[in-house]
Write a protein that holds these residues in place. Structure first.
Motif, PDB file in Angstrom:
ATOM      1  N   MET A   1     -46.777 -75.636 123.138  1.00  0.00           N
ATOM      2  CA  MET A   1     -47.823 -76.404 122.464  1.00  0.00           C
ATOM      3  C   MET A   1     -47.715 -76.288 120.945  1.00  0.00           C
ATOM      4  N   ASN A   2     -46.629 -75.683 120.476  1.00  0.00           N
ATOM      5  CA  ASN A   2     -46.422 -75.455 119.043  1.00  0.00           C
ATOM      6  C   ASN A   2     -47.501 -74.541 118.447  1.00  0.00           C
ATOM      7  N   ILE A   3     -47.957 -73.594 119.265  1.00  0.00           N
ATOM      8  CA  ILE A   3     -48.929 -72.604 118.806  1.00  0.00           C
ATOM      9  C   ILE A   3     -48.239 -71.251 118.770  1.00  0.00           C
ATOM     10  N   ARG A   4     -48.237 -70.629 117.616  1.00  0.00           N
ATOM     11  CA  ARG A   4     -47.662 -69.298 117.480  1.00  0.00           C
ATOM     12  C   ARG A   4     -48.752 -68.246 117.715  1.00  0.00           C
ATOM     13  N   VAL A   5     -48.348 -67.098 118.229  1.00  0.00           N
ATOM     14  CA  VAL A   5     -49.308 -66.015 118.455  1.00  0.00           C
ATOM     15  C   VAL A   5     -48.659 -64.706 118.025  1.00  0.00           C
ATOM     16  N   ASN A   6     -49.326 -64.033 117.114  1.00  0.00           N
ATOM     17  CA  ASN A   6     -48.833 -62.760 116.592  1.00  0.00           C
ATOM     18  C   ASN A   6     -49.962 -61.741 116.537  1.00  0.00           C
ATOM     19  N   CYS A   7     -49.587 -60.519 116.287  1.00  0.00           N
ATOM     20  CA  CYS A   7     -50.530 -59.413 116.310  1.00  0.00           C
ATOM     21  C   CYS A   7     -50.325 -58.562 115.062  1.00  0.00           C
TER      22      CYS A   7
ATOM     23  N   THR B   1     -53.340 -51.291 123.037  1.00  0.00           N
ATOM     24  CA  THR B   1     -52.021 -51.470 123.649  1.00  0.00           C
ATOM     25  C   THR B   1     -52.002 -52.758 124.465  1.00  0.00           C
ATOM     26  N   ALA B   2     -53.089 -53.012 125.172  1.00  0.00           N
ATOM     27  CA  ALA B   2     -53.192 -54.231 125.982  1.00  0.00           C
ATOM     28  C   ALA B   2     -53.074 -55.490 125.124  1.00  0.00           C
ATOM     29  N   LEU B   3     -53.639 -55.451 123.909  1.00  0.00           N
ATOM     30  CA  LEU B   3     -53.561 -56.616 123.023  1.00  0.00           C
ATOM     31  C   LEU B   3     -52.128 -56.880 122.567  1.00  0.00           C
ATOM     32  N   ILE B   4     -51.366 -55.815 122.370  1.00  0.00           N
ATOM     33  CA  ILE B   4     -49.952 -55.989 122.012  1.00  0.00           C
ATOM     34  C   ILE B   4     -49.221 -56.664 123.170  1.00  0.00           C
ATOM     35  N   GLY B   5     -49.524 -56.237 124.401  1.00  0.00           N
ATOM     36  CA  GLY B   5     -48.935 -56.872 125.573  1.00  0.00           C
ATOM     37  C   GLY B   5     -49.395 -58.301 125.756  1.00  0.00           C
ATOM     38  N   MET B   6     -50.689 -58.567 125.483  1.00  0.00           N
ATOM     39  CA  MET B   6     -51.208 -59.930 125.597  1.00  0.00           C
ATOM     40  C   MET B   6     -50.492 -60.879 124.645  1.00  0.00           C
ATOM     41  N   THR B   7     -50.217 -60.403 123.445  1.00  0.00           N
ATOM     42  CA  THR B   7     -49.501 -61.225 122.466  1.00  0.00           C
ATOM     43  C   THR B   7     -48.175 -61.693 123.033  1.00  0.00           C
ATOM     44  N   LYS B   8     -47.423 -60.777 123.624  1.00  0.00           N
ATOM     45  CA  LYS B   8     -46.132 -61.121 124.221  1.00  0.00           C
ATOM     46  C   LYS B   8     -46.313 -62.091 125.394  1.00  0.00           C
ATOM     47  N   ALA B   9     -47.325 -61.821 126.227  1.00  0.00           N
ATOM     48  CA  ALA B   9     -47.529 -62.625 127.431  1.00  0.00           C
ATOM     49  C   ALA B   9     -47.901 -64.069 127.125  1.00  0.00           C
TER      50      ALA B   9
ATOM     51  N   VAL C   1     -60.414 -56.863 124.976  1.00  0.00           N
ATOM     52  CA  VAL C   1     -59.301 -57.509 125.681  1.00  0.00           C
ATOM     53  C   VAL C   1     -59.711 -58.833 126.341  1.00  0.00           C
ATOM     54  N   LYS C   2     -60.659 -58.744 127.259  1.00  0.00           N
ATOM     55  CA  LYS C   2     -61.054 -59.944 128.010  1.00  0.00           C
ATOM     56  C   LYS C   2     -61.606 -61.034 127.086  1.00  0.00           C
ATOM     57  N   ALA C   3     -62.500 -60.674 126.180  1.00  0.00           N
ATOM     58  CA  ALA C   3     -63.085 -61.667 125.275  1.00  0.00           C
ATOM     59  C   ALA C   3     -62.027 -62.296 124.378  1.00  0.00           C
ATOM     60  N   THR C   4     -61.059 -61.502 123.929  1.00  0.00           N
ATOM     61  CA  THR C   4     -59.971 -62.035 123.105  1.00  0.00           C
ATOM     62  C   THR C   4     -59.202 -63.103 123.871  1.00  0.00           C
ATOM     63  N   PHE C   5     -58.850 -62.794 125.115  1.00  0.00           N
ATOM     64  CA  PHE C   5     -58.087 -63.761 125.908  1.00  0.00           C
ATOM     65  C   PHE C   5     -58.850 -65.063 126.111  1.00  0.00           C
ATOM     66  N   PHE C   6     -60.114 -64.966 126.511  1.00  0.00           N
ATOM     67  CA  PHE C   6     -60.858 -66.189 126.826  1.00  0.00           C
ATOM     68  C   PHE C   6     -61.237 -66.983 125.583  1.00  0.00           C
ATOM     69  N   LEU C   7     -61.387 -66.324 124.456  1.00  0.00           N
ATOM     70  CA  LEU C   7     -61.582 -67.056 123.200  1.00  0.00           C
ATOM     71  C   LEU C   7     -60.339 -67.885 122.886  1.00  0.00           C
TER      72      LEU C   7
ATOM     73  N   THR D   1     -43.201 -65.581 116.175  1.00  0.00           N
ATOM     74  CA  THR D   1     -44.198 -65.565 117.238  1.00  0.00           C
ATOM     75  C   THR D   1     -43.898 -64.405 118.179  1.00  0.00           C
ATOM     76  N   GLY D   2     -44.949 -63.869 118.775  1.00  0.00           N
ATOM     77  CA  GLY D   2     -44.794 -62.769 119.719  1.00  0.00           C
ATOM     78  C   GLY D   2     -44.579 -61.414 119.073  1.00  0.00           C
ATOM     79  N   GLU D   3     -44.802 -61.326 117.769  1.00  0.00           N
ATOM     80  CA  GLU D   3     -44.521 -60.079 117.057  1.00  0.00           C
ATOM     81  C   GLU D   3     -45.808 -59.310 116.732  1.00  0.00           C
ATOM     82  N   THR D   4     -45.673 -57.995 116.685  1.00  0.00           N
ATOM     83  CA  THR D   4     -46.748 -57.132 116.204  1.00  0.00           C
ATOM     84  C   THR D   4     -46.267 -56.444 114.940  1.00  0.00           C
ATOM     85  N   THR D   5     -47.007 -56.642 113.856  1.00  0.00           N
ATOM     86  CA  THR D   5     -46.637 -56.074 112.564  1.00  0.00           C
ATOM     87  C   THR D   5     -47.562 -54.920 112.219  1.00  0.00           C
TER      88      THR D   5
END
Length: 279
Positions: A204-210, A188-196, A143-149, A265-269
């Motif tokens: 910034m025109n950056i999409r984030v998905n899971c 579960t936290a990563l799914i929430g991070m994606t939304k957040a 979780v933490k490393a994913t966010f800071f990367l 963006t913001g989706e988990t597939t």
């Protein structure tokens, strides 16, 4: 008559040029000119993702905690005529994450995609038996490393006019597995991070998905699919009645990086062979 003749030739030439451009585009791949980082990409799902992004035209920086694995993977993918480089990166170490991003930008001239795939799971058993050290390890890495990367990569992606982040979670993020409790909670936290991340990254025109894979045939998950009793139980859960292959996740990740997913963006597939998932 001559004017008509040359008009027909020009039309044919225009058609041929259009066909040639379309063919070139197809050969170059939908991710041509793009640059990607894939963490934990020397085996399993990460390797399949790195390979597929490279096949679709991207330049890819692969990484792993061990130099031998990195060297082997780079040699292997380069032998397949893919544009790859590699370096050692322990995502739990801030200096390694910084170096990974800086080396990627230095070698390839920028950064467009980040695929966060690295994960740890030092505990297997009833959740109440999990020591605090295991919780710390799981959340530091997953979780933490994913966010800071992602945070450190964002300015470089913004310089390129935008990009795409793909986070690899798990179906266990929706339906926790009994003996993988802390790991499941981290997913579960990563799914929430994606939304957040969506509101700020969208500016910034950056999409984030899971993506949330099911049981995939990798070394990481072999405790699940190599044990006969556990595998038999899993087969009852999976409507398609088979374990997934890493390549069945990589195409989904490539799609989410590409312009084909430009409004997603913001989706988990889920890619689970039919195992349902709800949060």
């Amino acid at each position: 008559m001559h004017r008509n003749f040359f008009s027909v030739l020009r039309q044919k030439d225009a058609i041929f040029q259009g066909f040639r451009m379309a063919s070139t585009s197809s050969i170059q791949g939908k991710l041509s000119g793009k640059v990607a980082i894939v963490t934990a990409s020397t085996e399993g799902i990460g390797l399949a993702i790195a390979r597929r992004l490279g096949q679709d035209g991207a330049s890819v920086m692969v990484s792993s905690r061990k130099q031998d694995n990195v060297s082997r993977t780079v040699e292997q993918l380069k032998s397949e005529n893919l544009q790859v480089e590699g370096m050692v990166c322990h995502v739990g170490k801030a200096e390694d994450r910084t170096s990974l991003i800086q080396q990627t930008v230095s070698k390839f001239g920028g950064l467009d995609f980040v695929v966060s795939n690295a994960a740890a799971n030092p505990a297997f058993g009833p959740i109440l038996d999990t020591p605090e050290s295991a919780w710390d390890k799981i959340f530091e890495t997953n979780v933490k490393a994913t966010f800071f990367l992602i945070k450190e990569a964002v300015p470089h992606m913004e310089k390129r006019g935008g990009g795409s982040v793909v986070i690899v979670s798990s179906f266990a993020g929706y339906t926790p597995m009994e003996f993988l409790g802390p790991y499941s909670v981290s997913k579960t936290a990563l799914i929430g991070m994606t939304k957040a991340l969506v509101p700020q990254l969208s500016t910034m025109n950056i999409r984030v998905n899971c993506v949330a894979p099911g049981i995939i045939k990798t070394k990481f998950s072999e405790q699940l699919w190599k044990t006969s009793a556990v595998k038999d139980m899993l087969m009852q859960m999976i409507p398609m009645k088979r374990i997934g292959e890493p390549s069945e996740i990589s195409g989904l990740v490539s799609f989410l990086c590409s312009d084909d997913a430009s409004y997603i963006t913001g989706e988990t597939t889920l890619a689970t062979g039919g195992i349902p998932g709800r949060l």
